[in-house]
Design a protein around this motif. Structure first.
Motif, PDB file in Angstrom:
ATOM      1  N   ARG A 145      -8.057  13.503  13.815  1.00  0.00           N
ATOM      2  CA  ARG A 145      -7.357  12.876  14.739  1.00  0.00           C
ATOM      3  C   ARG A 145      -7.137  11.489  14.406  1.00  0.00           C
ATOM      4  NH1 ARG A 145     -10.173  16.173  18.377  1.00  0.00           N
ATOM      5  NH2 ARG A 145     -11.293  13.988  19.027  1.00  0.00           N
ATOM      6  N   GLN A 146      -8.097  10.763  14.085  1.00  0.00           N
ATOM      7  CA  GLN A 146      -7.967   9.286  13.851  1.00  0.00           C
ATOM      8  C   GLN A 146      -7.268   8.875  12.501  1.00  0.00           C
ATOM      9  OE1 GLN A 146     -12.228   7.981  13.707  1.00  0.00           O
ATOM     10  NE2 GLN A 146     -12.201   7.898  16.266  1.00  0.00           N
ATOM     11  N   GLY A 147      -7.490   9.771  11.528  1.00  0.00           N
ATOM     12  CA  GLY A 147      -6.918   9.776  10.181  1.00  0.00           C
ATOM     13  C   GLY A 147      -5.549   9.932  10.295  1.00  0.00           C
ATOM     14  N   HIS A 148      -4.825  10.936  11.308  1.00  0.00           N
ATOM     15  CA  HIS A 148      -3.513  11.045  11.308  1.00  0.00           C
ATOM     16  C   HIS A 148      -3.025   9.753  11.990  1.00  0.00           C
ATOM     17  CE1 HIS A 148       0.227  13.029  12.470  1.00  0.00           C
ATOM     18  NE2 HIS A 148       0.036  12.567  13.641  1.00  0.00           N
ATOM     19  N   GLN A 149      -3.590   9.311  13.239  1.00  0.00           N
ATOM     20  CA  GLN A 149      -2.840   8.189  13.719  1.00  0.00           C
ATOM     21  C   GLN A 149      -2.838   6.985  12.844  1.00  0.00           C
ATOM     22  OE1 GLN A 149      -5.811   7.916  17.064  1.00  0.00           O
ATOM     23  NE2 GLN A 149      -4.974   9.736  17.881  1.00  0.00           N
ATOM     24  N   TYR A 150      -3.798   6.777  11.984  1.00  0.00           N
ATOM     25  CA  TYR A 150      -4.119   5.534  11.018  1.00  0.00           C
ATOM     26  C   TYR A 150      -2.703   5.966   9.823  1.00  0.00           C
ATOM     27  CZ  TYR A 150      -5.619   2.562   7.335  1.00  0.00           C
ATOM     28  OH  TYR A 150      -5.856   1.798   6.395  1.00  0.00           O
ATOM     29  N   VAL A 151      -2.645   6.889   9.458  1.00  0.00           N
ATOM     30  CA  VAL A 151      -1.810   6.849   8.470  1.00  0.00           C
ATOM     31  C   VAL A 151      -0.166   6.681   9.200  1.00  0.00           C
ATOM     32  CG1 VAL A 151      -0.525   8.474   6.629  1.00  0.00           C
ATOM     33  CG2 VAL A 151      -2.804   8.483   7.026  1.00  0.00           C
ATOM     34  N   VAL A 152      -0.022   7.305  10.259  1.00  0.00           N
ATOM     35  CA  VAL A 152       1.366   7.058  10.848  1.00  0.00           C
ATOM     36  C   VAL A 152       1.447   5.594  11.098  1.00  0.00           C
ATOM     37  CG1 VAL A 152       2.843   7.500  13.029  1.00  0.00           C
ATOM     38  CG2 VAL A 152       1.388   9.472  11.754  1.00  0.00           C
ATOM     39  N   SER A 153       0.495   4.859  11.648  1.00  0.00           N
ATOM     40  CA  SER A 153       0.930   3.515  11.856  1.00  0.00           C
ATOM     41  C   SER A 153       0.905   2.524  10.595  1.00  0.00           C
ATOM     42  CB  SER A 153      -0.298   3.283  12.975  1.00  0.00           C
ATOM     43  OG  SER A 153      -1.642   3.277  12.195  1.00  0.00           O
ATOM     44  N   ALA A 154      -0.031   2.772   9.582  1.00  0.00           N
ATOM     45  CA  ALA A 154      -0.200   2.058   8.566  1.00  0.00           C
ATOM     46  C   ALA A 154       0.358   2.315   7.159  1.00  0.00           C
ATOM     47  CB  ALA A 154      -1.857   1.847   8.347  1.00  0.00           C
ATOM     48  N   HIS A 155       0.525   3.555   6.974  1.00  0.00           N
ATOM     49  CA  HIS A 155       0.878   4.110   5.744  1.00  0.00           C
ATOM     50  C   HIS A 155       2.381   5.088   5.678  1.00  0.00           C
ATOM     51  CE1 HIS A 155      -2.535   2.698   3.379  1.00  0.00           C
ATOM     52  NE2 HIS A 155      -3.181   2.966   4.549  1.00  0.00           N
ATOM     53  N   ASP A 156       3.164   4.822   6.651  1.00  0.00           N
ATOM     54  CA  ASP A 156       4.267   5.686   6.485  1.00  0.00           C
ATOM     55  C   ASP A 156       5.133   5.173   5.460  1.00  0.00           C
ATOM     56  OD1 ASP A 156       7.391   6.126   7.302  1.00  0.00           O
ATOM     57  OD2 ASP A 156       6.219   7.356   8.704  1.00  0.00           O
ATOM     58  N   VAL A 157       5.599   6.095   4.537  1.00  0.00           N
ATOM     59  CA  VAL A 157       6.525   5.656   3.455  1.00  0.00           C
ATOM     60  C   VAL A 157       7.635   4.922   3.900  1.00  0.00           C
ATOM     61  CG1 VAL A 157       8.050   7.696   3.380  1.00  0.00           C
ATOM     62  CG2 VAL A 157       7.065   6.886   1.286  1.00  0.00           C
ATOM     63  N   ARG A 158       8.256   4.993   4.993  1.00  0.00           N
ATOM     64  CA  ARG A 158       9.327   4.012   5.342  1.00  0.00           C
ATOM     65  C   ARG A 158       9.132   2.561   5.355  1.00  0.00           C
ATOM     66  NH1 ARG A 158      10.716   8.866   6.681  1.00  0.00           N
ATOM     67  NH2 ARG A 158       8.674   9.273   7.651  1.00  0.00           N
ATOM     68  N   HIS A 159       7.721   2.336   5.856  1.00  0.00           N
ATOM     69  CA  HIS A 159       7.273   0.941   5.847  1.00  0.00           C
ATOM     70  C   HIS A 159       6.967   0.357   4.407  1.00  0.00           C
ATOM     71  CE1 HIS A 159       5.039   1.840  10.056  1.00  0.00           C
ATOM     72  NE2 HIS A 159       6.341   1.898   9.922  1.00  0.00           N
ATOM     73  N   THR A 160       6.419   1.155   3.535  1.00  0.00           N
ATOM     74  CA  THR A 160       6.412   0.964   1.948  1.00  0.00           C
ATOM     75  C   THR A 160       7.749   0.770   1.284  1.00  0.00           C
ATOM     76  OG1 THR A 160       4.629   2.546   1.974  1.00  0.00           O
ATOM     77  CG2 THR A 160       5.534   2.042  -0.098  1.00  0.00           C
ATOM     78  N   ARG A 163       0.820  -1.151   0.035  1.00  0.00           N
ATOM     79  CA  ARG A 163      -0.194   0.073  -0.015  1.00  0.00           C
ATOM     80  C   ARG A 163       0.782   1.414   0.271  1.00  0.00           C
ATOM     81  NH1 ARG A 163      -2.791  -3.808   2.977  1.00  0.00           N
ATOM     82  NH2 ARG A 163      -4.927  -4.153   2.348  1.00  0.00           N
ATOM     83  N   ASN A 164       0.487   2.345  -0.590  1.00  0.00           N
ATOM     84  CA  ASN A 164       1.047   3.523  -0.734  1.00  0.00           C
ATOM     85  C   ASN A 164       1.328   4.216   0.614  1.00  0.00           C
ATOM     86  OD1 ASN A 164       1.563   4.050  -3.384  1.00  0.00           O
ATOM     87  ND2 ASN A 164      -0.466   4.908  -3.813  1.00  0.00           N
ATOM     88  N   GLY A 165       2.571   4.787   0.707  1.00  0.00           N
ATOM     89  CA  GLY A 165       2.692   5.381   1.931  1.00  0.00           C
ATOM     90  C   GLY A 165       3.101   6.989   1.790  1.00  0.00           C
ATOM     91  N   VAL A 166       3.223   7.669   2.632  1.00  0.00           N
ATOM     92  CA  VAL A 166       3.597   9.022   2.778  1.00  0.00           C
ATOM     93  C   VAL A 166       4.486   9.499   3.636  1.00  0.00           C
ATOM     94  CG1 VAL A 166       1.416   9.767   1.503  1.00  0.00           C
ATOM     95  CG2 VAL A 166       1.637  10.035   4.138  1.00  0.00           C
ATOM     96  N   ASP A 167       5.355  10.430   3.415  1.00  0.00           N
ATOM     97  CA  ASP A 167       6.199  10.789   4.428  1.00  0.00           C
ATOM     98  C   ASP A 167       5.703  11.687   5.800  1.00  0.00           C
ATOM     99  OD1 ASP A 167       8.417  11.746   5.990  1.00  0.00           O
ATOM    100  OD2 ASP A 167       9.485  12.943   4.325  1.00  0.00           O
TER     101      ASP A 167
END
Length: 382
Positions: free
Chosen positions: A350-365, A175-179
């Motif tokens: 708030r929930q969206g921010h927490q979710y992206v940090v945990s599931a869509h961080d670009v370093r995980h990608t 899945r795509n990630g962002v910085d």
């Protein structure tokens, strides 16, 4: 382990082949090169001149190899393929990673399995085209899958779309990630920081932002149709379209006074932070970056139910944030309901921010992509 195994001597470990050189594909390639350079790998990019990709890659200290290629197949395709074959033979990478339908077409024709090849469609070649072209594209994707050691999809929905088209491949979903160190919520200050284009707006003005290339895929024409409905509920609302593209002139001609055009922006972060709500009304996607970037900045989103959209949202958000594609009234209803409910917007942000940090961080990608490279060259982590 990947560095030692892939990079004896001066050969690049990875050659990314990219077309297009703007928008989400360019950001994905630049993010991958950033991580690979930081890990000590020699990464290189072959792409057409222009766009933001060349400058971004060179700033990272990676090599850029000009590849003269148009955005779609045409009479020059054979020349583009031969040029690419010569380029790859000269560069001799350990792995080729082709991004986008056109790069995937040319790379697989040029290499035909002779170099470990990863193909990442981002969106499929048969989406958003006429019936005859789509039929030809599906046939090509089915045939050429044999020349990809791995097909990387940015969502499970994108993989299912390929499978329904009859593509049989060695699949991996990343899945795509962002910085998340770049896309951050703004400091809680008042008044909110407004970019100059909307600095004249009263603090109470509901501000909706749409970030994306101005083209049929991204559906801004549907959003303008929805905006007419929305203004009946919220006549003081303002919509800003951030981006440029082939539909810019037509969209400007049909936009009411409450719609403003920001043009292309190298960094959309100030717009995300200024927005009450970020909307992306796409007709098709693999998994769009805009909603992820907006949520990383703590902003709620409304997106259309296309490939990757549900997978990009936190659990429970689809009820408020997902609408059918090409449904102006449904889109207007979702936007209006959220603009009129500030507490819900704050919770979703708030929930969206927490979710992206945990599931869509670009370093995980990037780490998952590195695992694919190891696999396709027969290397296992030590």
């Amino acid at each position: 382990m990947l560095r030692q195994a892939l990079e004896p001597g001066l050969r690049p470990a990875v050659l990314h082949i990219a077309q297009p050189v703007d928008g989400g594909v360019a950001r994905v390639v630049a993010d991958l090169v950033t991580d690979q350079v930081a890990a000590g790998l020699r990464a290189a990019v072959a792409c057409p001149r222009g766009g933001v990709l060349t400058e971004a890659v060179r700033a990272l200290g990676a090599d850029v190899h000009p590849w003269r290629a148009g955005p779609a197949p045409g009479p020059l395709l054979l020349q583009e393929v031969l040029q690419l074959a010569r380029l790859v033979a000269r560069v001799r990478p350990h792995v080729v990673h082709a991004h986008g339908a056109k790069a995937g077409l040319a790379a697989r024709l040029a290499l035909r399995g002779r170099t470990p090849t990863v193909f990442q469609p981002h969106t499929w070649s048969f989406e958003g085209v006429g019936a005859i072209t789509a039929r030809l594209a599906r046939s090509w994707e089915r045939y050429s899958a044999r020349w990809a050691d791995r097909v990387v999809c940015v969502s499970e929905a994108e993989q299912r779309t390929g499978e329904r088209a009859g593509v049989e491949a060695r699949w991996t979903v990343i899945r795509n990630g962002v910085d998340t160190e770049r896309f951050l919520p703004a400091a809680d200050v008042r008044p909110r920081g407004l970019p100059p284009l909307v600095a004249d707006l009263p603090e109470s003005t509901p501000l909706v932002v749409c970030v994306g290339r101005l083209c049929r895929q991204k559906g801004q024409d549907v959003l303008l149709a929805a905006w007419e409905h929305l203004l009946r509920r919220l006549p003081n609302a303002c919509l800003v379209l951030v981006g440029d593209g082939p539909d810019a002139e037509v969209l400007r001609a049909n936009a009411p006074a409450s719609v403003r055009f920001a043009g292309a922006e190298a960094d959309a972060t100030p717009w995300y932070r200024a927005a009450d709500l970020v909307v992306l009304p796409s007709r098709w996607e693999g998994m769009a970056l805009t909603p992820l970037e907006a949520m990383a900045c703590g902003r709620p989103v409304v997106v259309t139910d296309v490939d990757g959209a549900r997978e990009s949202l936190p659990p429970g958000h689809a009820l408020f944030c997902l609408t059918p594609s090409q449904d102006p009234y449904g889109l207007a209803t979702a936007i209006g309901d959220l603009l009129l409910n500030a507490p819900l917007r704050a919770t979703l942000g708030r929930q969206g921010h927490q979710y992206v940090v945990s599931a869509h961080d670009v370093r995980h990608t990037a780490g998952a992509v590195a695992d694919v490279y190891r696999d396709v060259v027969g290397v296992r982590p030590g």
